[in-house]
Enzyme design. Structure first.
Site, PDB file in Angstrom:
ATOM      1  CG  ASP A  50      50.750  35.008  33.357  1.00 46.74           C
ATOM      2  OD1 ASP A  50      49.641  35.586  33.340  1.00 46.74           O
ATOM      3  OD2 ASP A  50      50.975  33.977  34.028  1.00 46.74           O
ATOM      4  CB  SER A  51      47.261  38.461  30.001  1.00 41.45           C
ATOM      5  OG  SER A  51      47.824  39.708  30.368  1.00 41.45           O
ATOM      6  CG  ASP A  89      51.414  37.972  36.209  1.00 39.46           C
ATOM      7  OD1 ASP A  89      51.053  38.081  37.397  1.00 39.46           O
ATOM      8  OD2 ASP A  89      50.618  37.898  35.260  1.00 39.46           O
ATOM      9  CE  LYS A 118      48.669  39.122  38.591  1.00 42.25           C
ATOM     10  NZ  LYS A 118      48.405  37.774  38.033  1.00 42.25           N
ATOM     11  CD  GLU A 120      47.966  32.320  37.755  1.00 41.09           C
ATOM     12  OE1 GLU A 120      47.598  31.128  37.685  1.00 41.09           O
ATOM     13  OE2 GLU A 120      47.986  33.094  36.775  1.00 41.09           O
ATOM     14  CD  GLU A 187      41.561  35.724  35.986  1.00 42.31           C
ATOM     15  OE1 GLU A 187      42.734  35.766  36.424  1.00 42.31           O
ATOM     16  OE2 GLU A 187      41.273  35.555  34.791  1.00 42.31           O
TER      17      GLU A 187
HETATM   18  O1  KIV Z   1      48.150  38.191  33.404  1.00 40.40           O
HETATM   19  C1  KIV Z   1      47.232  38.987  33.577  1.00 40.40           C
HETATM   20  O2  KIV Z   1      46.978  39.877  32.768  1.00 40.40           O
HETATM   21  C2  KIV Z   1      46.438  38.848  34.795  1.00 40.40           C
HETATM   22  C3  KIV Z   1      45.031  39.390  34.795  1.00 40.40           C
HETATM   23  C4  KIV Z   1      44.227  38.777  35.854  1.00 40.40           C
HETATM   24  C5  KIV Z   1      44.937  40.834  34.904  1.00 40.40           C
HETATM   25  O3  KIV Z   1      46.881  38.292  35.739  1.00 40.40           O
END
Ligand code: KIV
Length: 273
Positions: A50-51, A89, A118, A120, A187
């Site tokens: 999600d970056s 993500d 993924k 958080e 992270e």
């Molecule tokens: O969204 C992202 O790019 C991440 C980074 C920690 C790699 O989660």
């Protein structure tokens, strides 16, 4: 890389790499052109991060990113990976309830072609991890600095510096693995805590700003290429080494990163906390 080790990477292979102390080279990716290059360059795991909210969409944080956005970029990338393992993500609030988490994961896996999602958070996400895992959704749990919590935290900063916080993170890692997480991403934590997490974890631990003693490293593609808005604005994160020097082209830069991860040259002390 020889033909025999071009077999698609799966969770078993990530565990094999951990067992053989072979660092796992991971990188974010958002489109077909880079998918082909990253795969060819030997990246083991590709993340639709999600970056993308920051490096593609130009937002200051990741919170504007939607499931549609991640699914779209996953669809751009997935067909072009022969070998790399694709993780997508779950964006901000898309896993706020069990049903939403399942729905978002279904879309990212069925429409986006992701092989793992993924999310958080620590132990508070254990029920969601378990709900997904028992339904066949592989999960990577993201600990340490959690960018989706930026508006709660106020600032991006190194996590787990004091022993009490480090202990909580170690417990979170164990709880999440017991709940069914297949991978952990950590992270921005002190290198010593990265090492403790990796030693204690039953599943591979991928670090970003977590020191050299984790099982793999990940970077945001645009940081590696030295073109992210953060870099342009003069705010390069400490861990964000760029590889576009020495006259390298893009593929050469990504190959250099893979090589440095595999040889444990990256991260060097100056990239660690
Ligand atoms: O969204 C992202 O790019 C991440 C980074 C920690 C790699 O989660």
């Amino acid at each position: 890389m020889t033909v025999e080790n071009r077999k698609p990477v799966n969770i078993a292979e990530l565990h094999r790499m951990r067992a053989d102390a072979e660092p796992i080279a991971c990188l974010t990716c958002y489109d077909a052109s880079f998918a082909l290059i990253e795969d060819r360059a030997g990246i083991d795991l590709v993340l639709i991060g999600d970056s993308l909210g920051m490096v593609l969409q130009g937002h200051a944080t990741t919170t504007a990113v939607t499931v549609d956005d991640i699914a779209y970029h996953s669809r751009c990338v997935a067909p072009h990976l022969q070998r790399a393992f694709l993780v997508a993500d779950l964006p901000f609030l898309s896993y706020a309830t069990l049903e939403r988490a399942l729905d978002a994961s279904q879309r990212l896996m069925q429409q986006g072609g992701a092989k793992m999602v993924k999310l958080e958070g620590g132990r508070e996400q254990a029920a969601i991890v378990e709900y997904l895992a028992v339904r066949g959704v592989p999960v990577c749990a993201h600990l340490g600095l959690r960018p989706q919590f930026i508006h709660k935290m106020g600032t991006f900063k190194v996590q787990g510096r004091d022993e009490a916080d480090a202990e909580v993170m170690l417990q979170d890692a164990r709880i999440l693995a017991e709940a069914g997480a297949d991978l952990l991403l950590v992270e921005c934590v002190p290198a010593a805590l990265g090492a403790r997490l990796a030693a204690a974890s039953p599943v591979p631990v991928i670090g970003i700003g977590a020191g050299p003693d984790v099982h793999g490293q990940i970077l945001v593609l645009h940081d590696l290429l030295n073109i992210s808005p953060m870099v342009t604005l003069g705010r390069r994160p400490r861990f964000a080494k760029h590889y576009m020097d020495d006259g390298r082209d893009i593929e050469g830069a990504i190959r250099a990163y893979v090589e440095e991860v595999k040889q444990r040259v990256y991260p060097a002390p100056e990239h660690c906390f």
